[in-house]
Design an enzyme around this catalytic site. Structure first.
Site, PDB file in Angstrom:
ATOM      1  CG  ASP A  95      -2.128   0.839   1.143  1.00  0.00           C
ATOM      2  OD1 ASP A  95      -1.977   2.061   0.984  1.00  0.00           O
ATOM      3  OD2 ASP A  95      -3.239   0.293   1.213  1.00  0.00           O
ATOM      4  CB  THR A 102      -7.318   6.709   0.526  1.00  0.00           C
ATOM      5  OG1 THR A 102      -7.192   5.459  -0.179  1.00  0.00           O
ATOM      6  CG2 THR A 102      -7.418   7.846  -0.464  1.00  0.00           C
ATOM      7  CE1 TYR A 132     -12.574   4.081  -7.816  1.00  0.00           C
ATOM      8  CE2 TYR A 132     -14.854   4.058  -8.560  1.00  0.00           C
ATOM      9  CZ  TYR A 132     -13.859   3.559  -7.738  1.00  0.00           C
ATOM     10  OH  TYR A 132     -14.146   2.544  -6.848  1.00  0.00           O
TER      11      TYR A 132
END
Ligand code: NAD
Ligand code: UDP
Length: 318
Positions: free
Chosen positions: A37, A41, A151
């Site tokens: 990661d 976020t 997105y």
């Protein structure tokens, strides 16, 4: 050499909301989990309880660069991507790269390791749908140049790569289209509707309804969704998806606000703000494919799930 785990699983986006729940489940089942990661976020808080587990490791890395992990990896869950409209629109160019370059890097990595790869796609591939409820056979209604496109189109292109890699290289893919999901480990400032309404209600601040509040969504509690992830991963080898996963009970945003207000016993008032551009008006999954392929359907009602999520935020906001 004997080991104390059954298989090694890479989770990209493992420090995020869904990734942290999936990590917990897979560790409990006896797998070794590598969480990759970039913390864009996600949060180290979400994964701090796994630190002592010798089957857990964390790599701080971006999926847009080549994935180079020496260990054997048997399964990959690709969840890396900001999911809330506020987060994914902050740096739209990066969001699109995360979906497109991320899946390319991971598909190559999966081929090199002969690993099965699960890809987290989204109901947003249907855009503002003209078919209701949405079935997997529906091709969608997406504005390719609007603010949500970074997105929606990134996720659509990632699906294309998954299916082309399968046709061209026989990649072992599993693609799910996730509908709105909520629960503990969402960030308080994530910007999605459930966390916004809960945080606002607990702080007795105005509840921000965008538009008239008559738009609908279908909300799935996270535990139900994670069961669908593992159900899909262990489904028959020649089932690739895409498959819808989500809760098929539909609510308006006004109904959601009323439910949150009644559970929290809050004195917050509703305020009406402008509806963001291209905000889908109506969304509900047809989940008959998930039911027939891996016998999955959600068990947790919105009220039960909200009670658990509100408890989490009460502790977390303190
Ligand atoms: P989240 O924002 O909490 O988690 C995403 C994780 O990915 C975060 O930990 C973030 O730091 C990480 N990340 C982002 N860009 C990255 C990059 N370039 N490299 C490495 N890591 C990166 O969101 P979530 O709700 O847990 O969503 C997980 C996945 O599920 C996402 O792919 C999202 O698009 C998909 N999804 C979620 C929902 C939902 O309702 N939660 C709905 C549809 C699809
Ligand atoms: N929404 C809202 N108030 C908020 C946040 C969102 O009314 O404070 C609305 C938003 O316009 C959308 C729905 O709630 O119609 C779901 O928004 P979210 O960002 O959670 O997810 P998505 O739009 O991606 O489904």
């Amino acid at each position: 050499m004997s080991s104390n785990y059954t298989k090694t699983i890479l989770i990209t986006g493992g420090a995020g909301f869904l990734g942290s729940h999936l990590t917990k489940k897979l560790l409990n089942e006896g797998s070794k989990v590598i969480c990759l990661d970039n913390l864009e976020t996600g949060s180290l808080d979400n994964i701090k309880s796994f630190k002592e587990n010798s089957n857990f490791s964390f790599i701080n890395k971006d999926v847009t660069s080549k994935i180079d992990i020496k260990d054997d990896v048997h399964e990959i869950y690709n969840l890396a991507c900001p999911a809330s409209p506020i987060s994914y629109q902050k740096n739209p160019v990066k969001t699109n790269k995360t979906s497109v370059l991320g899946i390319l890097n991971l598909l190559d990595f999966a081929l090199a390791k002969d690993a099965k790869i699960f890809h987290a796609s989204t109901s947003e591939v249907y855009g503002n749908p003209t078919m209701h409820p949405q079935k997997e056979s529906y091709w969608g209604n997406v504005n390719p140049i609007g603010p949500r496109a970074c997105y929606d189109e990134g996720k659509r292109c990632a699906e294309t790569f998954c299916f082309d890699y399968r046709r061209q290289y026989n990649s072992k893919i599993k693609v799910v289209r996730i509908f709105n999901t909520y629960g503990p480990n969402m960030q308080a400032n994530d910007g999605r509707v459930v966390s916004n309404f809960i945080v606002q209600a607990l702080n007795n601040e105005p509840i921000t309804i965008y538009g008239t509040g008559s738009q609908t969504r279908s909300f799935c509690y996270v535990d139900d969704l994670i069961n669908a992830f593992t159900g899909m991963m262990s489904s028959r080898d020649d089932f690739y998806g895409p498959v819808n996963i989500g809760n098929p009970v539909e609510f308006t945003m006004l109904e959601l606000a009323e439910l949150v207000l009644s559970i929290t016993n809050s004195s917050s008032q509703l305020v009406f703000n402008p509806l963001p551009q291209d905000d889908p008006e109506q969304r509900r999954p047809d989940i008959s494919l998930a039911k027939s392929e891996f016998n999955w359907e959600p068990q947790v009602s919105l009220e039960e799930g909200l009670i658990k999520t509100i408890d989490y935020f009460k502790k977390h906001l303190r």
